[in-house]
Design an enzyme around this catalytic site. Structure first.
Site: not given
Length: 259
Positions: A46-47
């Protein structure tokens, strides 16, 4: 354009454990396609992108291939960055998201996510997930993911799924869970369909795991461990229609993206 990023290992008190997430604190939103490209470039599970608004913050989460409606570890990582890098002094951060109002509170060394409770529903006709997982299945439930109950922590450790077969199943991914040996319960999470073969530690899946295990064990406070290769410990509370998910975080890198 130059954008500052911070990489944080969430649900861990030391580097190189827990779940890594990349965090961008933006002054204003970027184009959706650009945020997706940035997430693909970092190639972490995830970003997170966060922007300050009149009433707190708004947060969005991207895997390398798609935007997702909820992510626990990247929210924990974002709160850690806002507190430790950008000097937030409040004891609680309010965050708007695609999953509604969220918050993160600071209690000593721990950060506590306040997320919606999502009760898993038993499948009357369980899907044929046993073959995809390559292990014996006891129960199957439906949430945003498939939640599969196994017999023991050892069965969770030993599970070696067929990722291509898992990617063909409905939902965001597949949770496997069982009673823990030293924790109340353990889990693993596979989401190859959205670009995450196995997520190291997943806060959002505990929105469903917590009510299930609270009912099964007859207790509202639980300790959990996600049995991935990196591993991570989660402290869990069931509070009515909400779940509280606690953990620690460590920032391991910061830098500048040059576009």
């Amino acid at each position: 354009m130059q954008l500052h990023f911070h990489q944080v290992d969430a649900f861990s008190d030391r580097p190189f454990a827990g779940n890594p997430a990349m965090v961008y604190h933006l002054e204003q939103w970027l184009d959706d396609g650009l945020m997706q490209q940035i997430a693909a470039e970092h190639n972490l599970a995830e970003t997170a992108f966060v922007v300050a608004e009149a009433q707190g913050y708004r947060i969005r989460w991207f895997t390398p291939s798609t935007e997702v409606p909820l992510c626990g570890h990247a929210t924990l990582a974002t709160a850690h960055v806002l507190f430790e890098v950008y000097g937030e002094t409040a004891s609680r951060l309010d965050l708007q998201s695609r999953s509604g109002q969220l918050s993160v509170s600071r209690e000593g060394e721990h950060l506590w996510l306040d997320f919606p409770r999502i009760d898993p529903q038993p499948l009357a006709e369980p899907l044929a997930v046993a073959e995809a997982l390559g292990c014996e299945v006891q129960e199957v439930y439906q949430t945003k993911e498939l939640m599969v109950v196994l017999a023991s922590e050892q069965a969770v450790r030993d599970c070696a799924p067929n990722m291509a077969a898992l990617a063909d199943l409905p939902g965001l991914g597949v949770i496997i869970t069982a009673p823990g040996e030293q924790h109340d319960f353990v889990s693993r999470y596979f989401a190859p369909g959205i670009g995450i073969p196995e997520d190291p530690v997943t806060g959002s899946t505990h929105c469903s795991l917590i009510p299930y295990w609270a009912a099964r064990l007859g207790k509202s406070e639980l300790r959990a461990f996600q049995r991935s290769a990196r591993g991570g410990e989660l402290f869990c509370r069931l509070e009515g229609a909400r779940v509280k998910i606690g953990g620690m975080a460590r920032r391991v890198a910061s830098g500048t993206l040059m576009l």
